[in-house]
Design a protein around this motif. Sequence first.
Motif, PDB file in Angstrom:
ATOM      1  N   GLY A  76       0.727  -1.059  -0.062  1.00 29.79           N
ATOM      2  CA  GLY A  76       0.038  -0.068   0.139  1.00 29.79           C
ATOM      3  C   GLY A  76       0.741   1.159   0.059  1.00 29.79           C
ATOM      4  N   VAL A  77       0.337   2.315  -0.430  1.00 28.52           N
ATOM      5  CA  VAL A  77       0.788   3.883  -0.480  1.00 28.52           C
ATOM      6  C   VAL A  77      -0.406   4.574   0.064  1.00 28.52           C
ATOM      7  CG1 VAL A  77       0.592   4.062  -2.788  1.00 28.52           C
ATOM      8  CG2 VAL A  77       2.254   5.510  -1.637  1.00 28.52           C
ATOM      9  N   TYR A 101       4.144   4.339   3.174  1.00 29.91           N
ATOM     10  CA  TYR A 101       4.471   2.949   2.308  1.00 29.91           C
ATOM     11  C   TYR A 101       4.110   1.697   3.278  1.00 29.91           C
ATOM     12  CZ  TYR A 101       6.358   6.142  -1.044  1.00 29.91           C
ATOM     13  OH  TYR A 101       6.704   7.264  -1.823  1.00 29.91           O
ATOM     14  N   ASP A 102       3.337   0.651   2.875  1.00 31.27           N
ATOM     15  CA  ASP A 102       3.507  -0.419   3.659  1.00 31.27           C
ATOM     16  C   ASP A 102       3.556  -1.724   2.923  1.00 31.27           C
ATOM     17  OD1 ASP A 102       0.543  -1.095   3.645  1.00 31.27           O
ATOM     18  OD2 ASP A 102       0.461   0.785   3.888  1.00 31.27           O
ATOM     19  N   ALA A 103       3.783  -2.800   3.702  1.00 30.95           N
ATOM     20  CA  ALA A 103       3.777  -4.230   3.043  1.00 30.95           C
ATOM     21  C   ALA A 103       3.270  -5.022   4.399  1.00 30.95           C
ATOM     22  CB  ALA A 103       4.968  -4.531   2.385  1.00 30.95           C
ATOM     23  N   VAL A 119       3.452 -10.401   9.279  1.00 25.40           N
ATOM     24  CA  VAL A 119       4.449  -9.302   9.589  1.00 25.40           C
ATOM     25  C   VAL A 119       4.068  -8.257   8.661  1.00 25.40           C
ATOM     26  CG1 VAL A 119       6.817  -8.987   9.175  1.00 25.40           C
ATOM     27  CG2 VAL A 119       6.403 -11.290  10.004  1.00 25.40           C
ATOM     28  N   SER A 120       4.180  -6.995   9.222  1.00 25.14           N
ATOM     29  CA  SER A 120       3.953  -5.868   8.409  1.00 25.14           C
ATOM     30  C   SER A 120       5.175  -4.838   8.534  1.00 25.14           C
ATOM     31  CB  SER A 120       2.656  -5.162   8.973  1.00 25.14           C
ATOM     32  OG  SER A 120       1.391  -5.894   8.803  1.00 25.14           O
ATOM     33  N   LEU A 138      10.167   3.930  10.644  1.00 28.14           N
ATOM     34  CA  LEU A 138      10.428   2.858   9.990  1.00 28.14           C
ATOM     35  C   LEU A 138       9.763   1.871  11.104  1.00 28.14           C
ATOM     36  CD1 LEU A 138      11.037   1.208   7.445  1.00 28.14           C
ATOM     37  CD2 LEU A 138      13.429   1.204   8.404  1.00 28.14           C
ATOM     38  N   GLY A 139       8.965   1.135  10.615  1.00 26.01           N
ATOM     39  CA  GLY A 139       8.394   0.055  11.557  1.00 26.01           C
ATOM     40  C   GLY A 139       8.239  -1.266  11.166  1.00 26.01           C
ATOM     41  N   ILE A 140       8.269  -2.391  12.146  1.00 29.38           N
ATOM     42  CA  ILE A 140       8.060  -3.614  11.710  1.00 29.38           C
ATOM     43  C   ILE A 140       6.906  -4.050  12.883  1.00 29.38           C
ATOM     44  CG2 ILE A 140       9.975  -4.270  13.094  1.00 29.38           C
ATOM     45  CD1 ILE A 140      10.113  -6.715  11.065  1.00 29.38           C
TER      46      ILE A 140
END
Length: 148
Positions: A76-77, A101-103, A119-120, A138-140
């Motif tokens: 996603g954006v 931005y994410d995945a 996991v994101s 920046l995140g996880i």
Amino acid sequence: MGHSYRDHQDATERSASTTTLSTYYSHQLTNKSRLTFSASYAEADAQSADYAYAQTNLRVRYAPAQPLLGVKTSFGVGFSLKDFAKPLYLEDLRSDETITYDASFVFDKASYLGFAPIVSLTSRSTKSNVDRFKTEELGISLGLKSSF
């Protein structure tokens, strides 16, 4: 359309009434992948300049039909523009622009008792006309998702 009220009992000037209008459109592509567009607009009314704003959000999300390396994925954006209604830090009104931005990766093959690990990854950058609100994140995140 939604409406909410946040009551800050420690400082009533931070209490806010927010009205939100949102919509989305999701389209399945010929290869069974999914593309989703969403938009929202919110206005928050509060005495405090930190909590009175108008915000517009736009987002696009893509979810491939086929797993990548055996993992369900989505990407996603998003773009957000937040304009504050009252001056606080400058004579001008504060304005923030955020790009996200994410995945996400769902490991369905590792599910247990109906829950699969997820996991994101997220990257977020905010530009503001008030320097102290410029941020890079920046995140996880690790979690579980129902696979029922």
